[in-house]
Structure formats: C-alpha cells, structure tokens
Design a protein around this motif. Structure first.
Motif, PDB file in Angstrom:
ATOM      1  N   ASP A  66       0.834  -1.210   0.000  1.00 11.03           N
ATOM      2  CA  ASP A  66       0.000   0.000   0.000  1.00 11.03           C
ATOM      3  C   ASP A  66       0.866   1.257   0.000  1.00 11.03           C
ATOM      4  O   ASP A  66       0.521   2.256  -0.636  1.00 11.03           O
ATOM      5  CB  ASP A  66      -0.935   0.008   1.215  1.00 11.03           C
ATOM      6  N   LEU A  67       1.967   1.216   0.726  1.00 15.14           N
ATOM      7  CA  LEU A  67       2.901   2.351   0.717  1.00 15.14           C
ATOM      8  C   LEU A  67       3.395   2.606  -0.713  1.00 15.14           C
ATOM      9  O   LEU A  67       3.400   3.758  -1.172  1.00 15.14           O
ATOM     10  CB  LEU A  67       4.084   2.058   1.639  1.00 15.14           C
ATOM     11  N   THR A  68       3.781   1.537  -1.402  1.00 10.47           N
ATOM     12  CA  THR A  68       4.274   1.672  -2.771  1.00 10.47           C
ATOM     13  C   THR A  68       3.203   2.258  -3.680  1.00 10.47           C
ATOM     14  O   THR A  68       3.460   3.175  -4.470  1.00 10.47           O
ATOM     15  CB  THR A  68       4.719   0.302  -3.311  1.00 10.47           C
ATOM     16  N   ARG A  69       1.985   1.733  -3.566  1.00 11.80           N
ATOM     17  CA  ARG A  69       0.889   2.220  -4.415  1.00 11.80           C
ATOM     18  C   ARG A  69       0.617   3.699  -4.133  1.00 11.80           C
ATOM     19  O   ARG A  69       0.449   4.503  -5.072  1.00 11.80           O
ATOM     20  CB  ARG A  69      -0.377   1.400  -4.161  1.00 11.80           C
ATOM     21  N   ALA A  99       0.805  -8.531  -6.300  1.00 11.28           N
ATOM     22  CA  ALA A  99       0.251  -7.282  -5.782  1.00 11.28           C
ATOM     23  C   ALA A  99       1.317  -6.201  -5.697  1.00 11.28           C
ATOM     24  O   ALA A  99       1.045  -5.021  -5.963  1.00 11.28           O
ATOM     25  CB  ALA A  99      -0.366  -7.515  -4.402  1.00 11.28           C
ATOM     26  N   ALA A 100       2.545  -6.581  -5.355  1.00 11.48           N
ATOM     27  CA  ALA A 100       3.634  -5.601  -5.257  1.00 11.48           C
ATOM     28  C   ALA A 100       3.929  -4.980  -6.615  1.00 11.48           C
ATOM     29  O   ALA A 100       4.051  -3.756  -6.738  1.00 11.48           O
ATOM     30  CB  ALA A 100       4.886  -6.270  -4.691  1.00 11.48           C
ATOM     31  N   PHE A 101       4.028  -5.805  -7.655  1.00 12.99           N
ATOM     32  CA  PHE A 101       4.291  -5.264  -8.988  1.00 12.99           C
ATOM     33  C   PHE A 101       3.102  -4.458  -9.507  1.00 12.99           C
ATOM     34  O   PHE A 101       3.273  -3.444 -10.186  1.00 12.99           O
ATOM     35  CB  PHE A 101       4.648  -6.391  -9.960  1.00 12.99           C
ATOM     36  N   ALA A 102       1.886  -4.913  -9.188  1.00 11.57           N
ATOM     37  CA  ALA A 102       0.709  -4.158  -9.600  1.00 11.57           C
ATOM     38  C   ALA A 102       0.664  -2.795  -8.924  1.00 11.57           C
ATOM     39  O   ALA A 102       0.149  -1.830  -9.489  1.00 11.57           O
ATOM     40  CB  ALA A 102      -0.568  -4.941  -9.276  1.00 11.57           C
ATOM     41  N   ALA A 154     -11.796  -9.309 -12.296  1.00 12.07           N
ATOM     42  CA  ALA A 154     -12.549  -8.700 -11.201  1.00 12.07           C
ATOM     43  C   ALA A 154     -11.633  -8.165 -10.118  1.00 12.07           C
ATOM     44  O   ALA A 154     -12.079  -7.489  -9.197  1.00 12.07           O
ATOM     45  CB  ALA A 154     -13.511  -9.720 -10.593  1.00 12.07           C
ATOM     46  N   ASN A 155     -10.337  -8.472 -10.216  1.00 10.05           N
ATOM     47  CA  ASN A 155      -9.412  -8.068  -9.161  1.00 10.05           C
ATOM     48  C   ASN A 155      -8.137  -7.520  -9.763  1.00 10.05           C
ATOM     49  O   ASN A 155      -7.045  -7.890  -9.402  1.00 10.05           O
ATOM     50  CB  ASN A 155      -9.102  -9.293  -8.266  1.00 10.05           C
ATOM     51  N   GLN A 156      -8.263  -6.601 -10.703  1.00 11.66           N
ATOM     52  CA  GLN A 156      -7.124  -6.132 -11.474  1.00 11.66           C
ATOM     53  C   GLN A 156      -6.135  -5.327 -10.657  1.00 11.66           C
ATOM     54  O   GLN A 156      -4.986  -5.198 -11.033  1.00 11.66           O
ATOM     55  CB  GLN A 156      -7.598  -5.305 -12.670  1.00 11.66           C
ATOM     56  N   ASP A 157      -6.563  -4.763  -9.533  1.00 12.98           N
ATOM     57  CA  ASP A 157      -5.627  -3.999  -8.723  1.00 12.98           C
ATOM     58  C   ASP A 157      -4.646  -4.911  -7.999  1.00 12.98           C
ATOM     59  O   ASP A 157      -3.665  -4.442  -7.442  1.00 12.98           O
ATOM     60  CB  ASP A 157      -6.364  -3.125  -7.705  1.00 12.98           C
ATOM     61  N   ARG A 158      -4.887  -6.215  -8.026  1.00 10.95           N
ATOM     62  CA  ARG A 158      -3.996  -7.150  -7.356  1.00 10.95           C
ATOM     63  C   ARG A 158      -3.216  -8.011  -8.357  1.00 10.95           C
ATOM     64  O   ARG A 158      -2.498  -8.918  -7.959  1.00 10.95           O
ATOM     65  CB  ARG A 158      -4.820  -8.093  -6.452  1.00 10.95           C
ATOM     66  N   THR A 159      -3.363  -7.752  -9.641  1.00  8.66           N
ATOM     67  CA  THR A 159      -2.689  -8.576 -10.627  1.00  8.66           C
ATOM     68  C   THR A 159      -1.974  -7.712 -11.650  1.00  8.66           C
ATOM     69  O   THR A 159      -2.158  -6.494 -11.694  1.00  8.66           O
ATOM     70  CB  THR A 159      -3.689  -9.495 -11.375  1.00  8.66           C
TER      71      THR A 159
END
Length: 239
Positions: A66-69, A99-102, A154-159
């Motif tokens: 979350d910090l990275t995003r 999730a980190a790369f996304a 449906a979960n593009q923020d995590r992929t």
C-alpha cells in the motif's frame, strides 16, 4: 559519479540496522534515511527523494504494498526524478509478489539475499530495470503464461495485466534480430537469473552480461528485464 542514495523502510530494528551497516560499506551507496513505519517512510521519500527505496511488506501501520501504491500514484503527473522501489521481504506468496508489482514496485527481493546480490539488485533497479529474485521468478513467469480469467479481471488492482504481442512488435523482432548469445542471455533472464549468475553460466564477465542485456532491451524496445521476459514468451523467442 555521485553515490546511489538509498532509504530503508523496515520496522525490525536489527534488520534495518544490519542493512544500513552492510550497505554503507559498499562503494557507491549512501543510506540517506531510514524509517520504522510507512508513515515516516512516505515523509522521507517526499523530503529526501532518494534514488531507491528498500521497502518491507510487513510494516505496522500500512503494508509496504500500500505504501508503494500510495507513493507511486502521487507522482504519476510530476516531472521529478522517480524514486525506484525495491521490495525486500520474507513474503514469497503469489498474491504478495503480483500485488507488489501491480502497486508499482520496480524490483522484488527475498531477505535471505546475499549482500552482493542486493547491491546488484539496487544497481539494476536504479537504472530503471526490474530485478526479480530467482526464488520468486517462477511466480512471475506463471503469470506471464496464464490467460486472463474472470477472477483476475474482477481483481485487477492485485494482478499484472500482460497483453499479447501485436504485429508491429513482431516486425521489430524481424528488423532487429537477437544474436545467438543474446538469445542465451534472454533465456536466462526469463529463468530469473541475475547478471552474476548469467556470467557464471556463460563464462563471461558481468560487464559483458550488462552489455548484452542493454542490447536486448534496445532491440526488443522494452524498458526492463521483466518486460523483456514477457515479450520473449509472448513472441515465442523463448518457449
């Protein structure tokens, strides 16, 4: 050449102190700040504008993803030099990696990495390329080969979304073919090997490997090793 300016964001005091001591002993690296939580870390990133931030995922107030995003999204429209984010963690689950790369992370390393490899990862990251720990490279490659599913949509923020190679890209490959040696290097990049590992495998120097990697990125019109691996698999250069 000015030293690489690094900020450490790690909540475990002994780990943070050990990292700082180890990195300060390396030529060309300066640890300019450290933080024990995400709130302090974000403030340091804004005020110090380091070249690379080493970020742990398991922070107490906000996880490192979350910090990275939050940090990356706040700089999408600025012209300031971008701070690269290297995730350094014990988390090797597929969800955490993707999730980190996304979220915008540039590189991903496990905490059991040797200091020499960490220095290499920092250098690669500072140059604007992605460094992926060989221990989790298979997760990224599985994602590259996997076709999009309804669950992923449906979960593009995590992929991580990866498109197929278009005709215009195939023309680039035909116009600027890779040499046999560059194909060997590319195959090892796809396998998640570091520059040092590639040098050992092919019996060449790390400097020669870096030259080959730079040529590969230029010929494939990509910005980093991860994109090169994606295009290599999508185009059939590497199977």
């Amino acid at each position: 050449m000015s030293p690489m300016r690094v900020v450490l964001i790690e909540d475990h005091n002994l780990t943070r102190m050990g990292l700082q001591a180890a990195l300060q002993e390396q030529d060309g690296i300066e640890v300019v700040g450290e933080a024990a939580n995400a709130t302090q870390g974000l403030k340091l990133l804004e005020s110090l504008k380091p070249d690379v931030a080493i970020v742990d995922i398991g922070l107490p107030d906000m996880d490192g993803i979350d910090l990275t995003r939050k940090f990356k999204s706040s700089h999408t429209d600025t012209q300031e030099p971008e701070t690269r984010v290297l995730i350094l963690t014990m988390h090797d689950s597929e969800d955490s990696v993707l999730a980190a790369f996304a979220a915008g992370a540039d590189s991903y390393c496990m905490k059991d990495i040797e200091i020499e490899q960490l220095v290499e990862a920092l250098e690669v990251t500072q140059e604007g390329n992605a460094w992926i720990d060989p221990a989790i490279a298979s997760i990224v490659l599985r994602q590259v080969k996997r076709e999009p599913s309804s669950e992923m949509a449906a979960n593009q923020d995590r992929t991580v979304k990866i498109d197929a190679v278009g005709p215009e890209y195939e023309q680039v490959i035909e116009a600027y073919p890779l040499t046999e040696r560059e194909l060997e290097v590319l195959e090892l990049i796809v396998a998640g090997a570091s520059n040092a590992a590639i040098a050992d495998k092919l019996y060449i120097t790390v400097g020669t490997v870096k030259t080959h990697v730079r040529n590969i990125l230029n010929k494939l019109c990509v910005d980093d090793r991860t994109q090169a691996a994606v295009h290599a698999l999508r185009s059939g250069l590497i199977t």
